[in-house]
Design a protein around this motif. Structure first.
Motif, PDB file in Angstrom:
ATOM      1  N   TYR A   1       0.850  -1.189   0.000  1.00 41.26           N
ATOM      2  CA  TYR A   1       0.000   0.000   0.000  1.00 41.26           C
ATOM      3  C   TYR A   1       0.888   1.242   0.000  1.00 41.26           C
ATOM      4  O   TYR A   1       1.813   1.356   0.804  1.00 41.26           O
ATOM      5  N   LEU A   2       0.572   2.194  -0.869  1.00 43.05           N
ATOM      6  CA  LEU A   2       1.330   3.436  -0.989  1.00 43.05           C
ATOM      7  C   LEU A   2       0.439   4.584  -0.557  1.00 43.05           C
ATOM      8  O   LEU A   2      -0.597   4.862  -1.164  1.00 43.05           O
ATOM      9  N   LEU A   3       0.848   5.275   0.508  1.00 41.77           N
ATOM     10  CA  LEU A   3       0.039   6.339   1.085  1.00 41.77           C
ATOM     11  C   LEU A   3       0.848   7.623   1.165  1.00 41.77           C
ATOM     12  O   LEU A   3       1.922   7.655   1.775  1.00 41.77           O
ATOM     13  N   GLU A   4       0.353   8.698   0.537  1.00 45.11           N
ATOM     14  CA  GLU A   4       0.990  10.003   0.683  1.00 45.11           C
ATOM     15  C   GLU A   4       0.724  10.517   2.099  1.00 45.11           C
ATOM     16  O   GLU A   4      -0.419  10.716   2.487  1.00 45.11           O
ATOM     17  N   HIS A   5       1.811  10.728   2.838  1.00 41.60           N
ATOM     18  CA  HIS A   5       1.706  11.054   4.259  1.00 41.60           C
ATOM     19  C   HIS A   5       2.632  12.232   4.564  1.00 41.60           C
ATOM     20  O   HIS A   5       3.570  12.128   5.353  1.00 41.60           O
ATOM     21  N   GLY A   6       2.397  13.331   3.867  1.00 43.87           N
ATOM     22  CA  GLY A   6       3.213  14.508   4.077  1.00 43.87           C
ATOM     23  C   GLY A   6       4.268  14.755   3.027  1.00 43.87           C
ATOM     24  O   GLY A   6       4.982  15.757   3.091  1.00 43.87           O
ATOM     25  N   THR A   7       4.393  13.864   2.052  1.00 42.40           N
ATOM     26  CA  THR A   7       5.399  14.053   1.022  1.00 42.40           C
ATOM     27  C   THR A   7       5.111  15.285   0.178  1.00 42.40           C
ATOM     28  O   THR A   7       3.951  15.627  -0.078  1.00 42.40           O
ATOM     29  N   GLN A   8       6.173  15.937  -0.282  1.00 37.42           N
ATOM     30  CA  GLN A   8       6.020  17.065  -1.197  1.00 37.42           C
ATOM     31  C   GLN A   8       5.902  16.607  -2.646  1.00 37.42           C
ATOM     32  O   GLN A   8       5.607  17.408  -3.529  1.00 37.42           O
ATOM     33  N   ALA A   9       6.130  15.330  -2.894  1.00 35.96           N
ATOM     34  CA  ALA A   9       6.079  14.785  -4.254  1.00 35.96           C
ATOM     35  C   ALA A   9       4.633  14.433  -4.598  1.00 35.96           C
ATOM     36  O   ALA A   9       4.148  13.340  -4.287  1.00 35.96           O
TER      37      ALA A   9
ATOM     38  N   GLY B   1       1.363  13.162  -6.116  1.00 38.47           N
ATOM     39  CA  GLY B   1       0.974  12.073  -6.999  1.00 38.47           C
ATOM     40  C   GLY B   1       2.041  11.019  -7.192  1.00 38.47           C
ATOM     41  O   GLY B   1       1.955  10.201  -8.117  1.00 38.47           O
ATOM     42  N   PHE B   2       3.029  10.991  -6.298  1.00 40.55           N
ATOM     43  CA  PHE B   2       4.162  10.076  -6.473  1.00 40.55           C
ATOM     44  C   PHE B   2       3.714   8.615  -6.467  1.00 40.55           C
ATOM     45  O   PHE B   2       4.302   7.780  -7.151  1.00 40.55           O
ATOM     46  N   GLY B   3       2.670   8.309  -5.697  1.00 38.05           N
ATOM     47  CA  GLY B   3       2.229   6.921  -5.609  1.00 38.05           C
ATOM     48  C   GLY B   3       1.849   6.329  -6.950  1.00 38.05           C
ATOM     49  O   GLY B   3       2.096   5.146  -7.210  1.00 38.05           O
ATOM     50  N   ASP B   4       1.236   7.130  -7.832  1.00 40.28           N
ATOM     51  CA  ASP B   4       0.834   6.612  -9.142  1.00 40.28           C
ATOM     52  C   ASP B   4       2.044   6.197  -9.967  1.00 40.28           C
ATOM     53  O   ASP B   4       2.023   5.168 -10.654  1.00 40.28           O
ATOM     54  N   TRP B   5       3.105   7.020  -9.919  1.00 41.61           N
ATOM     55  CA  TRP B   5       4.317   6.665 -10.655  1.00 41.61           C
ATOM     56  C   TRP B   5       4.952   5.400 -10.073  1.00 41.61           C
ATOM     57  O   TRP B   5       5.319   4.477 -10.804  1.00 41.61           O
ATOM     58  N   ALA B   6       5.084   5.346  -8.749  1.00 44.09           N
ATOM     59  CA  ALA B   6       5.689   4.181  -8.109  1.00 44.09           C
ATOM     60  C   ALA B   6       4.854   2.927  -8.345  1.00 44.09           C
ATOM     61  O   ALA B   6       5.398   1.823  -8.502  1.00 44.09           O
ATOM     62  N   GLU B   7       3.534   3.093  -8.362  1.00 43.37           N
ATOM     63  CA  GLU B   7       2.642   1.954  -8.567  1.00 43.37           C
ATOM     64  C   GLU B   7       2.945   1.254  -9.884  1.00 43.37           C
ATOM     65  O   GLU B   7       3.071   0.029  -9.948  1.00 43.37           O
ATOM     66  N   GLN B   8       3.084   2.032 -10.964  1.00 44.60           N
ATOM     67  CA  GLN B   8       3.354   1.380 -12.242  1.00 44.60           C
ATOM     68  C   GLN B   8       4.749   0.782 -12.297  1.00 44.60           C
ATOM     69  O   GLN B   8       4.942  -0.319 -12.816  1.00 44.60           O
ATOM     70  N   LEU B   9       5.728   1.509 -11.753  1.00 43.88           N
ATOM     71  CA  LEU B   9       7.093   0.979 -11.728  1.00 43.88           C
ATOM     72  C   LEU B   9       7.120  -0.397 -11.072  1.00 43.88           C
ATOM     73  O   LEU B   9       7.693  -1.355 -11.608  1.00 43.88           O
TER      74      LEU B   9
ATOM     75  N   GLY C   1       5.061 -12.078  -7.165  1.00 44.82           N
ATOM     76  CA  GLY C   1       5.274 -10.664  -7.410  1.00 44.82           C
ATOM     77  C   GLY C   1       4.698  -9.791  -6.311  1.00 44.82           C
ATOM     78  O   GLY C   1       4.322 -10.255  -5.238  1.00 44.82           O
ATOM     79  N   ILE C   2       4.653  -8.498  -6.593  1.00 43.94           N
ATOM     80  CA  ILE C   2       4.141  -7.514  -5.644  1.00 43.94           C
ATOM     81  C   ILE C   2       2.987  -6.774  -6.301  1.00 43.94           C
ATOM     82  O   ILE C   2       3.111  -6.312  -7.438  1.00 43.94           O
ATOM     83  N   LEU C   3       1.878  -6.654  -5.595  1.00 38.95           N
ATOM     84  CA  LEU C   3       0.752  -5.869  -6.076  1.00 38.95           C
ATOM     85  C   LEU C   3       0.741  -4.538  -5.337  1.00 38.95           C
ATOM     86  O   LEU C   3       0.442  -4.483  -4.149  1.00 38.95           O
ATOM     87  N   PRO C   4       1.095  -3.418  -6.010  1.00 35.67           N
ATOM     88  CA  PRO C   4       1.043  -2.112  -5.355  1.00 35.67           C
ATOM     89  C   PRO C   4      -0.356  -1.527  -5.427  1.00 35.67           C
ATOM     90  O   PRO C   4      -1.051  -1.680  -6.435  1.00 35.67           O
ATOM     91  N   VAL C   5      -0.767  -0.851  -4.378  1.00 39.82           N
ATOM     92  CA  VAL C   5      -2.089  -0.246  -4.294  1.00 39.82           C
ATOM     93  C   VAL C   5      -1.927   1.171  -3.756  1.00 39.82           C
ATOM     94  O   VAL C   5      -1.410   1.353  -2.645  1.00 39.82           O
ATOM     95  N   VAL C   6      -2.338   2.164  -4.535  1.00 35.36           N
ATOM     96  CA  VAL C   6      -2.293   3.543  -4.054  1.00 35.36           C
ATOM     97  C   VAL C   6      -3.483   3.762  -3.126  1.00 35.36           C
ATOM     98  O   VAL C   6      -4.630   3.560  -3.510  1.00 35.36           O
ATOM     99  N   LEU C   7      -3.189   4.164  -1.910  1.00 40.08           N
ATOM    100  CA  LEU C   7      -4.225   4.371  -0.897  1.00 40.08           C
ATOM    101  C   LEU C   7      -4.562   5.858  -0.862  1.00 40.08           C
ATOM    102  O   LEU C   7      -3.702   6.682  -0.528  1.00 40.08           O
TER     103      LEU C   7
ATOM    104  N   ARG D   1       4.428   4.587   3.856  1.00 38.21           N
ATOM    105  CA  ARG D   1       4.007   5.980   4.013  1.00 38.21           C
ATOM    106  C   ARG D   1       5.046   6.882   3.355  1.00 38.21           C
ATOM    107  O   ARG D   1       6.226   6.838   3.713  1.00 38.21           O
ATOM    108  N   LEU D   2       4.600   7.666   2.390  1.00 39.12           N
ATOM    109  CA  LEU D   2       5.469   8.611   1.700  1.00 39.12           C
ATOM    110  C   LEU D   2       5.462   9.901   2.516  1.00 39.12           C
ATOM    111  O   LEU D   2       4.490  10.656   2.494  1.00 39.12           O
ATOM    112  N   VAL D   3       6.518  10.132   3.250  1.00 42.93           N
ATOM    113  CA  VAL D   3       6.547  11.209   4.237  1.00 42.93           C
ATOM    114  C   VAL D   3       7.323  12.401   3.710  1.00 42.93           C
ATOM    115  O   VAL D   3       8.032  12.325   2.696  1.00 42.93           O
ATOM    116  N   GLY D   4       7.203  13.534   4.421  1.00 44.89           N
ATOM    117  CA  GLY D   4       7.919  14.740   4.055  1.00 44.89           C
ATOM    118  C   GLY D   4       9.390  14.663   4.417  1.00 44.89           C
ATOM    119  O   GLY D   4       9.817  13.822   5.217  1.00 44.89           O
TER     120      GLY D   4
END
Length: 538
Positions: free
Chosen positions: A254-262, A264-272, A283-289, A305-308
């Motif tokens: 699970y990818l959660l934006e949690h204060g990051t300045q980037a 929409g970063f989760g969408d890019w990481a999800e596809q990567l 494999g790994i199933l990524p999910v943008v939360l 958690r994608l933090v600042g």
């Protein structure tokens, strides 16, 4: 000076402790940055040998900075300050994140839907169009380019001064673009599309839009030596281990934006992650939360958690599996690429293997060729929604949209399954539909992905040679308000997007997956789908 931080708790911390020493012992990081193609085994060596230049892009992409700045100044001197990017997947996701983070406007055209394309063809007197395609044969971007060419001609504007092409050298698009007099920027052919954020694909549209691409490269270069170091503190190794070295059943990330300045970063990481590691059974199933919510995560998931950059709080030591990742955008782009490569090593997966998109493309071509055939009748018609159940006799006696959703979810593996939603709609007009992913996740207790078709490919779930085997799939389609012909082609965009949706569904069915198609026929369709998803047993 950029910085990176990767801290973990629970199963993720245990995975780091157990897996990173071995990665250090075998000198994975230094060998990766030396472009050692043997790291993922003999079967992967040929593909990996052609896909490793991304490790040096922070330096090798420097000549683009001046070229982009000169072109931007030239365009702005002509009053051209609106940038439209025609690109799919890796060609569009990174520029969207870069520009959103920088706070500069970029129109991302990553859809074949005629309503979406038509809306982008405006303000032509101040518009430059960047056409990005690594292969040079992407039908979506070719169709978009043709529409803009016609629009520029109709407006009396020289398309050669308003279209910039980014493609690999030697591609069909390169020669065609040069013959037409377009500006052509060659990308590095030794970098795969999903690792191309710091190539011309990421930098040209972003720089023309006004983002500081030199600063982006500076960020990445400042952490290159750190990520190339064979040390247990290497954040790339730590993140890769947290992604891949937990219990084999903990394969959801699970990818959660949690204060990051980037932004929409989760969408890019999800596809990567999905395209690099999404192989059946390991494999790994990524999910943008979209938001943390109050619900507990499934037992088979790790929360990232994608933090600042100023985040100081440690992950909750009582959490089952959690990772906090912080850093500036350019640094994080390189970090996640390194981590994904390390995860591939730990999973015995080639992270540069190319997704199997040809089967879906072939199915779409077949449907386009058969466009004159009579369409199949819906299984159920409920108000403004036509219902079709594909992939088996599982619909039962359903007579409403709500019944059909119930029947689909009844096929879901309650312990290891996931739900994938793909909406082939106008994502600006129907942005609220994305909330159905949260509703379905809360209702089922299982991971739920959401994608705007055909925005990026993995959302349909079938592209990686089998893909995760436990998904159930919900497609939402509609008919455009007004179709749009593709100049020089014998199909319209409406026919094309319908064929894409149908092709994706047919490949899923071939893989034994249940697919529920909800086709909207009226203004009340989206509301009906949203209501149907929210009903049923929790």
């Amino acid at each position: 000076m950029s910085s990176l931080s990767v801290s973990a708790a629970g199963a993720a911390a245990q995975a780091i402790a157990s897996a990173v020493p071995a990665l250090v012992e075998e000198r994975f990081a230094s060998r990766l940055f030396a472009q050692d193609a043997t790291l993922w085994g003999a079967e992967a060596e040929d593909e990996a040998s052609k896909r490793l230049s991304w490790v040096g892009l922070a330096r090798s992409s420097r000549p683009l900075v001046g070229e982009i700045a000169a072109l931007r100044d030239e365009l702005r001197a002509d009053g051209v300050d609106r940038v439209v990017l025609c690109g799919m997947g890796g060609s569009s996701l990174a520029p969207e994140v870069i520009c959103a983070t920088a706070g500069v406007p970029l129109v991302v055209l990553d859809s074949s839907h005629p309503d979406v394309v038509r809306a982008a063809v405006t303000d032509l007197e101040r518009t430059v169009v960047v056409v990005s395609s690594k292969s040079g044969s992407t039908v979506e971007t070719d169709s978009q380019r043709r529409v803009f060419e016609q629009a520029f001609a109709d407006a009396g504007i020289d398309a050669a001064r308003r279209i910039v092409v980014v493609t690999d050298p030697g591609s069909p698009l390169e020669q065609e673009a040069r013959d037409a007099g377009y500006r052509v920027v060659s990308a590095d052919p030794q970098v795969g599309g999903r690792y191309s954020a710091l190539t011309a694909f990421g930098l040209v549209p972003s720089g023309l839009a006004g983002a500081d691409v030199e600063e982006l490269l500076d960020d990445a270069e400042s952490v290159t030596d750190l990520l190339a170091e064979d040390d247990e503190a290497n954040p790339g190794l730590r993140l890769g281990a947290a992604m891949a070295a937990t219990d084999p059943l903990r394969d959801k990330l699970y990818l959660l934006e949690h204060g990051t300045q980037a932004a929409g970063f989760g969408d890019w990481a999800e596809q990567l992650i999905a395209e690099s590691t999404g192989k059946q059974g390991r494999g790994i199933l990524p999910v943008v939360l979209p938001s943390p919510g109050d619900r507990a995560l499934p037992d088979d998931a790790t929360l990232v958690r994608l933090v600042g950059t100023d985040h100081e709080e440690e992950p909750d030591s009582s959490a089952p599996s959690v990772v906090d990742v912080g850093g500036t955008l350019g640094a994080q782009l390189l970090l996640w690429e390194v981590a994904t490569a390390a995860a591939g090593r730990l999973l015995s997966i080639n992270p540069f293997d190319q997704p199997d998109v040809e089967s879906a493309k072939a199915a779409a071509r077949g449907l386009l060729e058969a466009k004159g055939d009579a369409p199949t009748s819906p299984d159920v018609t409920d108000g403004d929604v036509e219902v079709r159940a594909l992939g088996g006799d599982w619909l039962g006696d359903a007579s409403t949209v709500s019944d059909a959703v119930d029947a689909l979810l009844a096929q879901l593996d309650p312990e290891h399954g996931y739900v994938a939603v793909m909406a082939y709609l106008d994502r600006a007009e129907h942005a609220g539909l994305a909330q159905v992913a949260t509703t379905l996740a809360e209702r089922t207790g299982r991971p739920t992905t959401f994608g705007w078709g055909p925005r990026f490919l993995h959302s349909t779930g079938q592209y990686h040679k089998g893909g995760p085997a436990t998904g159930v799939f919900l497609q939402v389609t509609d008919s455009p308000r007004e179709d749009l012909p593709v100049p020089g082609r014998d199909f319209t965009l409406g026919e094309f997007v319908a064929a894409q949706a149908g092709g994706d569904a047919s490949v899923l069915v071939d893989h034994g997956r249940p697919v529920l198609v909800l086709h909207l026929t009226g203004d009340g369709g989206v509301a009906a789908v949203t209501s149907a998803v929210s009903k049923g047993d929790a």
